[in-house]
Design an enzyme around this catalytic site. Structure first.
Site, PDB file in Angstrom:
ATOM      1  N   GLU A  61       0.848  -1.191   0.000  1.00 41.42           N
ATOM      2  CA  GLU A  61       0.000   0.000   0.000  1.00 41.42           C
ATOM      3  C   GLU A  61       0.882   1.238   0.000  1.00 41.42           C
ATOM      4  OE1 GLU A  61      -3.018  -0.327   3.249  1.00 41.42           O
ATOM      5  OE2 GLU A  61      -2.066  -2.289   3.512  1.00 41.42           O
ATOM      6  N   CYS A 100      13.147  48.849   2.616  1.00 44.26           N
ATOM      7  CA  CYS A 100      12.245  48.300   1.596  1.00 44.26           C
ATOM      8  C   CYS A 100      12.886  48.411   0.212  1.00 44.26           C
ATOM      9  CB  CYS A 100      10.921  49.063   1.626  1.00 44.26           C
ATOM     10  SG  CYS A 100       9.769  48.518   0.348  1.00 44.26           S
ATOM     11  N   LYS A 134      10.703   3.846   2.640  1.00 44.96           N
ATOM     12  CA  LYS A 134      10.630   5.287   2.438  1.00 44.96           C
ATOM     13  C   LYS A 134      11.299   5.689   1.123  1.00 44.96           C
ATOM     14  CE  LYS A 134       9.166   7.749   5.177  1.00 44.96           C
ATOM     15  NZ  LYS A 134       9.577   8.303   6.451  1.00 44.96           N
ATOM     16  N   CYS A 141       7.408  46.539   5.671  1.00 46.43           N
ATOM     17  CA  CYS A 141       7.587  47.921   5.234  1.00 46.43           C
ATOM     18  C   CYS A 141       6.416  48.717   5.800  1.00 46.43           C
ATOM     19  CB  CYS A 141       7.593  48.018   3.710  1.00 46.43           C
ATOM     20  SG  CYS A 141       7.517  49.723   3.116  1.00 46.43           S
ATOM     21  N   CYS A 152       4.190  52.863  -0.605  1.00 49.28           N
ATOM     22  CA  CYS A 152       4.980  51.781  -1.192  1.00 49.28           C
ATOM     23  C   CYS A 152       4.200  51.167  -2.359  1.00 49.28           C
ATOM     24  CB  CYS A 152       5.272  50.736  -0.130  1.00 49.28           C
ATOM     25  SG  CYS A 152       6.362  49.413  -0.687  1.00 49.28           S
ATOM     26  N   TYR A 176      -6.808   2.072   6.010  1.00 49.26           N
ATOM     27  CA  TYR A 176      -5.921   0.973   5.608  1.00 49.26           C
ATOM     28  C   TYR A 176      -5.884  -0.194   6.589  1.00 49.26           C
ATOM     29  CZ  TYR A 176      -2.857   3.601   8.807  1.00 49.26           C
ATOM     30  OH  TYR A 176      -2.351   4.272   9.886  1.00 49.26           O
ATOM     31  N   ASP A 216       1.049  10.475   3.609  1.00 43.81           N
ATOM     32  CA  ASP A 216       1.710  11.397   4.531  1.00 43.81           C
ATOM     33  C   ASP A 216       0.656  12.326   5.129  1.00 43.81           C
ATOM     34  OD1 ASP A 216       3.738  12.468   5.956  1.00 43.81           O
ATOM     35  OD2 ASP A 216       4.612  13.624   4.334  1.00 43.81           O
ATOM     36  N   CYS A 245      10.516  51.164  -1.822  1.00 43.69           N
ATOM     37  CA  CYS A 245      10.341  52.577  -1.458  1.00 43.69           C
ATOM     38  C   CYS A 245      11.435  53.088  -0.525  1.00 43.69           C
ATOM     39  CB  CYS A 245       8.970  52.798  -0.834  1.00 43.69           C
ATOM     40  SG  CYS A 245       8.781  52.035   0.806  1.00 43.69           S
ATOM     41  N   LYS A 296       2.175   4.708   1.314  1.00 49.40           N
ATOM     42  CA  LYS A 296       2.257   5.292   2.654  1.00 49.40           C
ATOM     43  C   LYS A 296       1.826   6.754   2.565  1.00 49.40           C
ATOM     44  CE  LYS A 296       5.356   5.781   6.616  1.00 49.40           C
ATOM     45  NZ  LYS A 296       5.111   7.217   6.842  1.00 49.40           N
TER      46      LYS A 296
END
Length: 663
Positions: free
Chosen positions: A111, A401, A309, A419, A425, A222, A115, A404, A113
């Site tokens: 099956e 920034c 894995k 900012c 800006c 499962y 996550d 600006c 796996k």
């Protein structure tokens, strides 16, 4: 047909439609017809509360508040799996199994796996009775109310179910749903979630099950655990689970030999990126249940199962430069510009660096050869330095920034720099106007994000209120703007004046005020002036409004520039008042604040809240010194009970409340 028979028939039919749509992905009814049948069932259940069933399809919308999740002991322990990373590991595992079992022929169930977040769901007589997180394997948190909102989890099983059993699986968030959730966060200036797995796991511990119901979670099953179950193999478990109504992916395979196991692994290692959800490997199980019992368990893991894995796809490339993006809220996001490299089927040129802390933690410098991975198989991210380049000094995060040149600020406890030049800006101004015109906000036809930038750069707009001053002759001269396009744009702006108050409020772009919050604020305060005059204390009495949102709203309306813009929008005719048919019944509860907690018999939670508001009262989301009454049902949250007693707030039940409004 009696009322009860009608209710039961509707429940059965709706459960089947849910199964067809969310499990089989083969709907046999339109959304409109489904909603109509669900409404019919809701009306019948409300009119006949004696037939209430906590597992009715009408209960999937959530609404139960859980402040503290009870710790529950698993009847059957939830073990973790041993991991393997090579074919040699799997061959060693097969040898160990064969040594214990002797000279028998072994088959294996393979099956994928998934996550996600592990869950154990208990069923008795075909009904869902409890859902518990993995926890430490011995005990977990009771998250039943949240799990019931996930539509691929059956509340009532099909025929042929064992009398009592637990079913195990993973709560996952498909990529499509994850991307949609992140897009909505970006639209309100919030930081997007990092990956589907953590988001799915965090969803299970949300205190309001109505919020869980909004998330497109799925449950992939499962394993089935219980006493004297009518199954002899793991593959039978999967087949029986499907027949009972559970969502069990079809990618599983019965392997007759370890060589077939390897074929399964090799196939999915190459093709896993085509799946709609995250998977990080393959779980291989001895198929025969009796062999499993004989093999038994180590202190941590079953001897009869092994997780293989996959290697996370990872490449190295050169960090060419770091650029800094400014969002509409002023948040600064550092972005790594990379030498183009292929990763997980796409060419990657840029990767997220998140914030200054992440850059410092990884000590990333321009010119370094860096490792790049796709976080959650979606977002490229740098995970480390492969080889140092020529840059001797650590990367210095920008102090001003990039757009600006304003000096950046970083609030205590926050990861991002900002900012502060809110109205000067350019990316912030353009971003706010782009948000204002989106479909879920003002939905201005004929006006897109690129055109907004053109209008700003041409000096025609400095804020979203300026859109309503535009004339056709001003916009028709812009690049790629034909006569008809200019006409449609002006027409779309004019038509947007019909948009309702809740959407106008969302369009203003107040930080943390998304669609749902905007609707709640509009409904509660009725017009913009009431909202503008609200204090933080007033705001947090509104259902689901916390201190962070309240502070943001107050800050917005204390800014004189914002007030000037709103006044201009009022003058041009935008809707700043809620136009709804009054449902007021009386003013008996005027000036009183109620908090609702628990499960009720004669009201649904929503109906109870509506009854409070219809009679002039206010519904608070949390108990404070301003709360006048707590309406308590079964399973009232213990923390609310404790706080109500501390503050000496009167606790009444739904019958006392009913008497209060009827007298």
């Amino acid at each position: 047909m009696t009322v009860l028979e009608t209710i039961q028939s509707l429940r059965t039919e709706l459960n089947q439609h849910n199964y067809n749509y969310y499990v089989l992905d083969k709907p046999t009814i339109s959304d409109f017809d489904f909603d109509a049948k669900l409404k019919q069932l809701q009306d019948l259940e409300n009119a006949h509360p004696q037939f209430f069933d906590e597992n009715s399809p009408t209960q999937r919308v959530g609404g139960t508040i859980t402040k503290n999740f009870n710790t529950v002991e698993h009847e059957f322990r939830m073990y973790s799996l041993d991991n393997s990373y090579s074919k040699e590991d799997l061959l060693d595992w097969q040898t160990r199994c064969q040594k214990i079992l002797g000279d028998v022929s072994l088959e294996f169930t393979c099956e994928l796996k998934y996550d996600g977040a592990s869950i154990s769901i208990s069923y008795e007589n075909g009904k869902l009775v409890r859902a518990v997180t993995r926890g430490d394997g011995f005990k977990g948190d009771d998250v039943t109310n949240n799990i019931k909102t996930i539509k691929s989890v059956p509340l009532q099983l099909n025929n042929g179910f064992p009398e009592k059993f637990d079913i195990r699986g993973e709560i996952i968030l498909p990529f499509s749903g994850f991307e949609k959730m992140n897009q909505e966060l970006i639209e309100i200036g919030e930081t997007p979630y990092s990956n589907p797995r953590n988001t799915a796991s965090g969803s299970l511990k949300l205190q309001d099950s109505a919020e869980v119901a909004k998330r497109p979670l799925e449950c992939l099953l499962y394993s089935m655990i219980g006493n004297n179950l009518p199954i002899d193999s793991q593959f039978e478990v999967l087949e029986l689970s499907r027949k009972l109504g559970f969502k069990v992916p079809n990618e599983s395979k019965l392997a007759k030999s370890i060589e077939e196991v390897f074929e399964f692994i090799e196939y999915w290692d190459k093709n896993r990126h085509n799946l709609p959800y995250e998977t990080d490997g393959v779980v291989v199980k001895v198929n025969n249940i009796h062999f499993q019992e004989e093999l038994g368990y180590t202190a941590k893991s079953p001897r009869w199962a092994m997780a293989y894995k996959f290697k996370a796809e990872q490449v190295s490339t050169i960090l060419q430069s770091i650029s800094y993006q400014v969002g509409r809220t002023g948040a600064i996001t550092p972005v790594a510009n990379l030498e183009p490299v292929q990763l997980a089927g796409t060419i990657v040129k840029r990767a997220s660096l998140h914030n200054a802390d992440q850059i410092a933690k990884l000590d990333i410098r321009i010119g370094d050869e860096v490792f790049v991975e796709k976080g959650g198989e979606i977002i490229p991210k740098i995970i480390g330095v492969a080889q140092r380049g020529s840059q001797e000094q650590p990367t210095a995060y920008i102090s001003h920034c990039p757009e600006c040149n304003s000096e950046l600020i970083r609030n205590e406890g926050e990861a991002n720099h900002y900012c502060p030049n809110y109205y000067g800006c350019p990316p912030q101004i353009i971003g706010r106007i782009q948000h204002f015109i989106t479909r879920k906000a003002m939905d201005i036809e004929g006006l897109g994000g690129e055109t907004v930038a053109l209008l700003f750069n041409a000096g025609l707009v400095q804020n979203y209120a300026d859109l309503y001053d535009l004339k056709k002759e001003q916009v028709v001269v812009l690049d790629r703007m034909a006569d008809k396009s200019a006409e449609n744009l002006i027409s779309g702006i004019e038509k947007s004046k019909e948009i309702t108050f809740d959407r106008v409020l969302y369009a203003l772009g107040i930080r943390y005020v998304g669609e749902t919050v905007a609707k709640k604020l509009a409904k509660h305060y009725k017009n913009i002036d009431n909202l503008a005059n609200a204090t933080i204390i007033d705001l947090i009495t509104v259902d689901e409004i916390g201190e962070r949102i309240a502070q943001s709203v107050v800050d917005f309306f204390q800014n004189l520039d914002n007030i000037t813009i709103i006044n201009k929008l009022k003058e041009v005719g935008l809707q700043f008042e809620l136009n709804e048919v009054s449902t007021s019944v009386s003013n008996k509860l005027e000036g009183k604040i109620f908090v609702v907690s628990g499960v009720f018999e004669i009201y649904s939670r929503d109906d109870l809240k509506k009854a409070i508001e219809d009679n002039g009262g206010k519904v608070g989301s949390s108990i404070s010194a301003k709360t006048n009454y707590v309406v308590a049902g079964a399973n009232m949250g213990p923390s609310k009970l404790e706080k109500a007693n501390q503050l000496k707030i009167e606790i009444i039940d739904e019958y006392q409340f009913q008497k209060m409004i009827n007298d």
